[in-house]
Design a protein around this motif. Structure first.
Motif, PDB file in Angstrom:
ATOM      1  N   THR A  37       0.850  -1.183   0.000  1.00  0.00           N
ATOM      2  CA  THR A  37       0.000   0.000   0.000  1.00  0.00           C
ATOM      3  C   THR A  37       0.888   1.236   0.000  1.00  0.00           C
ATOM      4  O   THR A  37       2.079   1.166   0.305  1.00  0.00           O
ATOM      5  CB  THR A  37      -0.912   0.035   1.245  1.00  0.00           C
ATOM      6  OG1 THR A  37      -0.085   0.172   2.410  1.00  0.00           O
ATOM      7  CG2 THR A  37      -1.761  -1.221   1.347  1.00  0.00           C
ATOM      8  N   PHE A  38       0.286   2.375  -0.329  1.00  0.00           N
ATOM      9  CA  PHE A  38       1.040   3.624  -0.301  1.00  0.00           C
ATOM     10  C   PHE A  38       1.563   3.881   1.110  1.00  0.00           C
ATOM     11  O   PHE A  38       2.691   4.320   1.293  1.00  0.00           O
ATOM     12  CB  PHE A  38       0.172   4.789  -0.777  1.00  0.00           C
ATOM     13  CG  PHE A  38      -0.375   4.606  -2.170  1.00  0.00           C
ATOM     14  CD1 PHE A  38       0.433   4.206  -3.213  1.00  0.00           C
ATOM     15  CD2 PHE A  38      -1.699   4.842  -2.433  1.00  0.00           C
ATOM     16  CE1 PHE A  38      -0.058   4.041  -4.501  1.00  0.00           C
ATOM     17  CE2 PHE A  38      -2.215   4.688  -3.710  1.00  0.00           C
ATOM     18  CZ  PHE A  38      -1.394   4.291  -4.747  1.00  0.00           C
ATOM     19  N   GLU A  39       0.726   3.602   2.093  1.00  0.00           N
ATOM     20  CA  GLU A  39       1.134   3.796   3.488  1.00  0.00           C
ATOM     21  C   GLU A  39       2.318   2.901   3.842  1.00  0.00           C
ATOM     22  O   GLU A  39       3.250   3.335   4.518  1.00  0.00           O
ATOM     23  CB  GLU A  39      -0.028   3.512   4.428  1.00  0.00           C
ATOM     24  CG  GLU A  39       0.311   3.769   5.878  1.00  0.00           C
ATOM     25  CD  GLU A  39      -0.858   3.513   6.825  1.00  0.00           C
ATOM     26  OE1 GLU A  39      -0.706   3.857   8.003  1.00  0.00           O
ATOM     27  OE2 GLU A  39      -1.885   2.977   6.395  1.00  0.00           O
ATOM     28  N   ASP A  40       2.293   1.643   3.375  1.00  0.00           N
ATOM     29  CA  ASP A  40       3.416   0.731   3.627  1.00  0.00           C
ATOM     30  C   ASP A  40       4.715   1.297   3.055  1.00  0.00           C
ATOM     31  O   ASP A  40       5.772   1.196   3.680  1.00  0.00           O
ATOM     32  CB  ASP A  40       3.166  -0.649   3.003  1.00  0.00           C
ATOM     33  CG  ASP A  40       2.082  -1.439   3.697  1.00  0.00           C
ATOM     34  OD1 ASP A  40       1.781  -1.156   4.879  1.00  0.00           O
ATOM     35  OD2 ASP A  40       1.523  -2.354   3.045  1.00  0.00           O
ATOM     36  N   VAL A  42       5.456   4.485   2.496  1.00  0.00           N
ATOM     37  CA  VAL A  42       5.856   5.637   3.310  1.00  0.00           C
ATOM     38  C   VAL A  42       6.503   5.167   4.613  1.00  0.00           C
ATOM     39  O   VAL A  42       7.542   5.689   5.025  1.00  0.00           O
ATOM     40  CB  VAL A  42       4.642   6.554   3.587  1.00  0.00           C
ATOM     41  CG1 VAL A  42       4.980   7.615   4.619  1.00  0.00           C
ATOM     42  CG2 VAL A  42       4.168   7.199   2.292  1.00  0.00           C
ATOM     43  N   LEU A  43       5.906   4.173   5.255  1.00  0.00           N
ATOM     44  CA  LEU A  43       6.448   3.664   6.516  1.00  0.00           C
ATOM     45  C   LEU A  43       7.809   3.000   6.313  1.00  0.00           C
ATOM     46  O   LEU A  43       8.712   3.158   7.146  1.00  0.00           O
ATOM     47  CB  LEU A  43       5.470   2.685   7.160  1.00  0.00           C
ATOM     48  CG  LEU A  43       4.168   3.308   7.671  1.00  0.00           C
ATOM     49  CD1 LEU A  43       3.197   2.223   8.115  1.00  0.00           C
ATOM     50  CD2 LEU A  43       4.439   4.294   8.785  1.00  0.00           C
ATOM     51  N   GLN A  54       2.683  10.710   1.718  1.00  0.00           N
ATOM     52  CA  GLN A  54       1.937   9.644   1.037  1.00  0.00           C
ATOM     53  C   GLN A  54       1.403  10.107  -0.310  1.00  0.00           C
ATOM     54  O   GLN A  54       1.413   9.332  -1.271  1.00  0.00           O
ATOM     55  CB  GLN A  54       0.791   9.161   1.929  1.00  0.00           C
ATOM     56  CG  GLN A  54       0.037   7.987   1.312  1.00  0.00           C
ATOM     57  CD  GLN A  54      -0.934   7.353   2.269  1.00  0.00           C
ATOM     58  OE1 GLN A  54      -0.629   7.194   3.438  1.00  0.00           O
ATOM     59  NE2 GLN A  54      -2.093   6.991   1.771  1.00  0.00           N
ATOM     60  N   HIS A  55       0.962  11.348  -0.413  1.00  0.00           N
ATOM     61  CA  HIS A  55       0.415  11.812  -1.688  1.00  0.00           C
ATOM     62  C   HIS A  55       1.476  11.808  -2.791  1.00  0.00           C
ATOM     63  O   HIS A  55       1.144  11.619  -3.963  1.00  0.00           O
ATOM     64  CB  HIS A  55      -0.237  13.193  -1.552  1.00  0.00           C
ATOM     65  CG  HIS A  55       0.719  14.322  -1.423  1.00  0.00           C
ATOM     66  ND1 HIS A  55       1.237  14.732  -0.213  1.00  0.00           N
ATOM     67  CD2 HIS A  55       1.284  15.118  -2.357  1.00  0.00           C
ATOM     68  CE1 HIS A  55       2.058  15.741  -0.410  1.00  0.00           C
ATOM     69  NE2 HIS A  55       2.115  15.998  -1.695  1.00  0.00           N
ATOM     70  N   GLU A  58       1.531   8.218  -3.952  1.00  0.00           N
ATOM     71  CA  GLU A  58       0.310   7.967  -4.721  1.00  0.00           C
ATOM     72  C   GLU A  58       0.418   8.556  -6.123  1.00  0.00           C
ATOM     73  O   GLU A  58       0.107   7.886  -7.112  1.00  0.00           O
ATOM     74  CB  GLU A  58      -0.895   8.574  -4.013  1.00  0.00           C
ATOM     75  CG  GLU A  58      -1.261   7.882  -2.723  1.00  0.00           C
ATOM     76  CD  GLU A  58      -2.369   8.597  -1.964  1.00  0.00           C
ATOM     77  OE1 GLU A  58      -3.040   9.492  -2.537  1.00  0.00           O
ATOM     78  OE2 GLU A  58      -2.555   8.264  -0.782  1.00  0.00           O
TER      79      GLU A  58
END
Length: 77
Positions: A37-40, A42-43, A54-55, A58
């Motif tokens: 995921t995008f969040e993954d 970023v993390l 995050q954007h 994306e």
């Protein structure tokens, strides 16, 4: 900004490329292709000391048709 002026927005791929060393950009591509995921993403970058909103991730993904195709192919495998 004055009326009628346009704001220059960097291309998403260039924004990620400018923010990251080539090794990290390759990691972003790999993670996205593998279904992260995008969040993954970023993390994962944050764990390595890189702050990328995050954007930006994306937009990077959405602006690269080849990345879409590779991810779709990987998801089918």
């Amino acid at each position: 900004m004055m009326a009628g002026e346009s704001k220059i927005v960097p291309h998403p791929v260039k924004a990620v490329s400018a923010a990251l060393a080539p090794e990290q950009e390759k990691l972003v591509r790999k993670l996205l292709i593998d279904g992260a995921t995008f969040e993954d993403v970023v993390l994962t970058l944050a764990a390595q000391g890189h702050r990328v909103p995050q954007h930006v991730v994306e937009n990077y993904f959405r602006s690269d048709p080849e990345l879409h195709a590779l991810r779709a192919k990987r998801m089918v495998e």
